[in-house]
Design an enzyme around this catalytic site. Structure first.
Site, mmCIF file in Angstrom:
data_model
loop_
_atom_site.group_PDB
_atom_site.id
_atom_site.type_symbol
_atom_site.label_atom_id
_atom_site.label_comp_id
_atom_site.label_asym_id
_atom_site.label_seq_id
_atom_site.Cartn_x
_atom_site.Cartn_y
_atom_site.Cartn_z
ATOM 1 N N ASP A 179 -6.084 -30.480 -24.335
ATOM 2 C CA ASP A 179 -7.410 -30.070 -23.849
ATOM 3 C C ASP A 179 -7.313 -29.112 -22.672
ATOM 4 O O ASP A 179 -7.020 -29.508 -21.541
ATOM 5 C CB ASP A 179 -8.273 -31.286 -23.470
ATOM 6 C CG ASP A 179 -9.031 -31.795 -24.681
ATOM 7 O OD1 ASP A 179 -8.740 -31.323 -25.800
ATOM 8 O OD2 ASP A 179 -9.909 -32.654 -24.517
ATOM 9 N N ASP A 182 -8.894 -39.813 -21.692
ATOM 10 C CA ASP A 182 -9.132 -39.326 -23.058
ATOM 11 C C ASP A 182 -8.473 -37.960 -23.282
ATOM 12 O O ASP A 182 -8.443 -37.470 -24.400
ATOM 13 C CB ASP A 182 -10.631 -39.245 -23.365
ATOM 14 C CG ASP A 182 -11.404 -38.492 -22.301
ATOM 15 O OD1 ASP A 182 -11.389 -38.926 -21.141
ATOM 16 O OD2 ASP A 182 -12.016 -37.450 -22.624
ATOM 17 N N ASN A 183 -7.953 -37.368 -22.218
ATOM 18 C CA ASN A 183 -7.255 -36.087 -22.377
ATOM 19 C C ASN A 183 -5.754 -36.236 -22.175
ATOM 20 O O ASN A 183 -5.052 -35.241 -22.019
ATOM 21 C CB ASN A 183 -7.809 -35.056 -21.378
ATOM 22 C CG ASN A 183 -9.230 -34.654 -21.718
ATOM 23 O OD1 ASN A 183 -9.656 -34.768 -22.859
ATOM 24 N ND2 ASN A 183 -9.979 -34.211 -20.728
ATOM 25 N N ARG A 235 -6.590 -26.390 -33.867
ATOM 26 C CA ARG A 235 -5.542 -26.906 -32.988
ATOM 27 C C ARG A 235 -4.494 -27.661 -33.790
ATOM 28 O O ARG A 235 -4.825 -28.382 -34.735
ATOM 29 C CB ARG A 235 -6.200 -27.845 -31.968
ATOM 30 C CG ARG A 235 -5.232 -28.551 -31.075
ATOM 31 C CD ARG A 235 -5.896 -29.010 -29.817
ATOM 32 N NE ARG A 235 -6.824 -30.127 -30.024
ATOM 33 C CZ ARG A 235 -7.563 -30.637 -29.035
ATOM 34 N NH1 ARG A 235 -7.535 -30.112 -27.823
ATOM 35 N NH2 ARG A 235 -8.379 -31.644 -29.274
ATOM 36 N N GLY A 272 -14.848 -40.037 -28.230
ATOM 37 C CA GLY A 272 -14.477 -39.674 -29.600
ATOM 38 C C GLY A 272 -14.637 -38.187 -29.822
ATOM 39 O O GLY A 272 -15.140 -37.466 -28.959
ATOM 40 N N ARG A 295 -4.666 -40.698 -27.883
ATOM 41 C CA ARG A 295 -4.777 -40.577 -26.427
ATOM 42 C C ARG A 295 -4.667 -41.948 -25.781
ATOM 43 O O ARG A 295 -4.828 -42.977 -26.471
ATOM 44 C CB ARG A 295 -6.164 -39.996 -26.079
ATOM 45 C CG ARG A 295 -6.449 -38.692 -26.793
ATOM 46 C CD ARG A 295 -7.933 -38.610 -27.209
ATOM 47 N NE ARG A 295 -8.150 -37.514 -28.176
ATOM 48 C CZ ARG A 295 -8.544 -36.294 -27.861
ATOM 49 N NH1 ARG A 295 -8.811 -36.008 -26.615
ATOM 50 N NH2 ARG A 295 -8.690 -35.370 -28.782
ATOM 51 N N ASP A 313 -23.999 -30.815 -29.277
ATOM 52 C CA ASP A 313 -24.273 -30.100 -30.531
ATOM 53 C C ASP A 313 -23.049 -30.003 -31.444
ATOM 54 O O ASP A 313 -23.138 -29.460 -32.546
ATOM 55 C CB ASP A 313 -24.830 -28.696 -30.233
ATOM 56 C CG ASP A 313 -23.855 -27.837 -29.439
ATOM 57 O OD1 ASP A 313 -22.747 -28.323 -29.116
ATOM 58 O OD2 ASP A 313 -24.202 -26.683 -29.133
ATOM 59 N N GLY A 325 -16.366 -35.458 -30.500
ATOM 60 C CA GLY A 325 -17.785 -35.114 -30.613
ATOM 61 C C GLY A 325 -17.986 -33.735 -31.210
ATOM 62 O O GLY A 325 -19.084 -33.375 -31.620
ATOM 63 N N ARG A 326 -16.930 -32.946 -31.197
ATOM 64 C CA ARG A 326 -17.061 -31.588 -31.764
ATOM 65 C C ARG A 326 -15.761 -31.178 -32.443
ATOM 66 O O ARG A 326 -15.417 -30.002 -32.462
ATOM 67 C CB ARG A 326 -17.410 -30.596 -30.679
ATOM 68 C CG ARG A 326 -16.399 -30.659 -29.578
ATOM 69 C CD ARG A 326 -16.510 -29.634 -28.566
ATOM 70 N NE ARG A 326 -15.804 -30.171 -27.424
ATOM 71 C CZ ARG A 326 -15.417 -29.488 -26.396
ATOM 72 N NH1 ARG A 326 -15.688 -28.240 -26.330
ATOM 73 N NH2 ARG A 326 -14.777 -30.063 -25.416
HETATM 74 P P1 AMP Z 1 -13.751 -32.776 -22.977
HETATM 75 O O1 AMP Z 1 -14.378 -32.524 -21.661
HETATM 76 O O2 AMP Z 1 -13.558 -31.520 -23.778
HETATM 77 O O3 AMP Z 1 -12.489 -33.559 -22.897
HETATM 78 O O4 AMP Z 1 -14.806 -33.648 -23.796
HETATM 79 C C1 AMP Z 1 -15.216 -34.927 -23.384
HETATM 80 C C2 AMP Z 1 -16.033 -35.578 -24.460
HETATM 81 O O5 AMP Z 1 -17.258 -34.872 -24.688
HETATM 82 C C3 AMP Z 1 -15.348 -35.684 -25.811
HETATM 83 O O6 AMP Z 1 -15.710 -36.903 -26.399
HETATM 84 C C4 AMP Z 1 -15.928 -34.512 -26.576
HETATM 85 O O7 AMP Z 1 -15.869 -34.701 -27.963
HETATM 86 C C5 AMP Z 1 -17.360 -34.516 -26.074
HETATM 87 N N1 AMP Z 1 -17.988 -33.182 -26.175
HETATM 88 C C6 AMP Z 1 -17.714 -32.097 -25.433
HETATM 89 N N2 AMP Z 1 -18.466 -31.053 -25.828
HETATM 90 C C7 AMP Z 1 -19.237 -31.476 -26.849
HETATM 91 C C8 AMP Z 1 -20.226 -30.859 -27.679
HETATM 92 N N3 AMP Z 1 -20.577 -29.591 -27.531
HETATM 93 N N4 AMP Z 1 -20.806 -31.636 -28.611
HETATM 94 C C9 AMP Z 1 -20.474 -32.919 -28.772
HETATM 95 N N5 AMP Z 1 -19.568 -33.554 -28.025
HETATM 96 C C10 AMP Z 1 -18.939 -32.853 -27.073
HETATM 97 MG MG MG Z 2 -11.175 -34.043 -24.212
#
Ligand code: AMP
Ligand code: MG
Length: 478
Positions: A257, A247-248, A171, A85, A178, A120, A87-88
């Site tokens: 992403d 998820d991407n 964005r 989900g 996804r 975070d 997360g940020r």
């Molecule tokens: P990504 O590698 O950018 O595709 O992220 C994979 C997952 O990790 C997704 O669910 C993001 O929302 C979560 N995520 C990545 N960085 C953070 C962060 N700093 N805080 C919270 N969730 C994160």
């Molecule tokens: Mg992602």
């Protein structure tokens, strides 16, 4: 004024969670994409940079915005994670472009959400600068992609291995649905919601199939088509996404992403840039296999929607997936042959392409510059047996088409870019931004709006990296 619609929040509540962005100390606007804003009917001319920085760091939530984080799951490097989900990230809402198309506007790095797990919810400035430059460059190269509306520094540090300046990226995407969004529902047995999500995707991305029969299979086929086009385009430009987890992978077929992504410099089919991709799962040459694997994950979520007979449903979905490589072969030809000045494809063309790539790989040559040089003086290429074999096949094709060499050269020059966001230059822009100088990013954004046209004073950006400038690994966008 931003006129938001919020259709995503009409979907079942399990798919999102309402959130409020964090307050930050000192938001400063680093970049704002006026042209895109205007295309999206976003009129902010009465706002100064300070107001824009507040808006695009989530300090002010515009009237009518929804501010929700979206739920999804995903296969990460082949392993299923049932709960990921945003997360940020937070979706502010949807806007309509001048052509009547609906787009999401999302803040990335705006604070913790229901899906942050241990994170975070923040973003450091590096990934903000990278996504801004690379996603806009992809757009101007003609690749389906999410876009960059704004980049803001927060005036606060985020803590990774060391403290780093924080940022928020805005964005714009056709949607943020996804493959992993479907997996999230499937893992919970939410079949009615899957059906609603399919209907929503069709309405938003594939309205031309809305009234067709066998709608689930048709939907899968449409996703396969757009993803195939996207991957074919990536490969024709030497782009490596780096982390094609489910998820991407966007249902709309947009590049989504920009974490450990990169354009290849010295060519190798097995090249990876992501420091965590130890087995080459997401290497240049494996991207199509992975796209197919990801589509199979989507197909498996659709099984319960096909009919009572599960075995028959699986066979139907499998047949649909198996046609994917044929679709891809044709998309690949469409993208590759103009790079050689060829106007119509024949069954000899994959030999031309593969021989050329063999030559680049064997001589460790720069992908982008070598393609561009094909329309120029060929005496600069080292004449090896592989080159000679390629040259014979290629000239045979060129001399057997209706168009003359000038027309062929013009086609090559409109298909082989001079400028791409080279890794070492993106890295230079990031380092400059980290020390408060955003001029490199601004310059790259301007230059990369015209990637096929020679621009004076930008010689540096054409050059392949020197040995000591080569970036061999990029990191996830956190
Ligand atoms: P990504 O590698 O950018 O595709 O992220 C994979 C997952 O990790 C997704 O669910 C993001 O929302 C979560 N995520 C990545 N960085 C953070 C962060 N700093 N805080 C919270 N969730 C994160
Ligand atoms: Mg992602």
């Amino acid at each position: 004024m931003i006129k938001f619609e919020n259709t995503y929040t009409d979907l079942p509540e399990i798919l999102y969670s309402s959130e409020v962005p964090d307050t930050v100390q000192n938001p400063q606007l680093l970049a704002f994409n006026k042209e895109l804003a205007s295309d999206l009917g976003i009129s902010l001319s009465d706002l100064d940079d300070k107001d824009l920085a507040k808006l695009f760091s989530g300090q002010v939530i515009p009237d009518g915005a929804s501010s929700v984080a979206l739920a999804y799951a995903g296969h990460q490097f082949g392993h299923f994670v049932p709960q990921l989900g945003d997360g940020r990230a937070m979706l502010l809402g949807e806007v309509k472009s001048s052509q009547g198309k609906q787009y999401d506007v999302q803040l990335k790095g705006s604070g913790r959400t229901n899906y942050s797990r241990g994170g975070d919810g923040k973003s450091s400035l590096g990934p903000v600068v990278r996504e801004y430059i690379v996603s806009e460059a992809m757009h101007f190269l003609g690749v389906p992609t999410t876009r960059a509306l704004a980049a803001v520094s927060t005036g606060e540090n985020v803590y990774r291995e060391q403290p780093l300046p924080g940022g928020v990226f805005t964005r714009v995407a056709s949607s943020h649905i996804r493959v992993g969004t479907f997996e999230f529902l499937a893992a919970r047995g939410e079949n009615d919601s899957i059906r609603l999500l399919v209907e929503y995707c069709i309405q938003r991305h594939f309205p031309h199939i809305a009234n067709e029969e066998d709608i689930i299979l048709k939907f899968l086929h449409e996703v396969a088509k757009v993803q195939s086009k996207m991957v074919a385009h990536w490969l024709s430009l030497g782009f490596i996404h780096g982390v094609m987890n489910t998820d991407n992978m966007s249902i709309s077929g947009e590049t989504l992403d920009f974490g450990p992504c990169a354009f290849i410099d010295n060519f190798s089919r097995g090249r990876v840039f992501s420091s965590i991709d130890k087995n080459g799962r997401y290497s240049y040459g494996n991207q199509i296999n992975i796209a197919k694997w990801n589509l199979s994950r989507l197909a498996s979520c659709l099984i319960p929607l096909i009919g009572e007979d599960e075995k028959e449903a699986i066979t139907l979905l499998e047949n649909s997936i198996n046609s994917y490589l044929d679709i891809y072969e044709s998309d690949r030809q469409t993208k590759m042959i103009p790079k050689f000045g060829l106007f119509e494809s024949t069954d000899k063309d994959s030999d031309v392409v593969e021989k050329w790539l063999d030559y680049l790989e064997s001589e460790d040559l720069d992908f982008t510059n070598s393609f561009r040089a094909l329309s120029g003086d060929l005496s600069n290429f080292k004449k090896t047996p592989l080159f000679d074999q390629f040259h014979e096949l290629w000239t045979d094709r060129l001399s057997n088409q209706a168009q003359d060499l000038d027309e062929a050269r013009a086609l090559m020059n409109s298909s082989n870019p001079i400028y791409i966001p080279r890794n070492h230059q993106v890295e230079r822009a990031i380092q400059a931004s980290l020390s408060g100088d955003h001029s490199v990013m601004t310059q790259m954004n301007e230059l990369l709006k015209r990637p096929f046209i020679e621009q004076t004073d930008f010689e540096e950006y054409k050059k392949a990296p020197l040995e000591n400038e080569r970036v061999t690994a990029t990191f996830c966008g956190t």
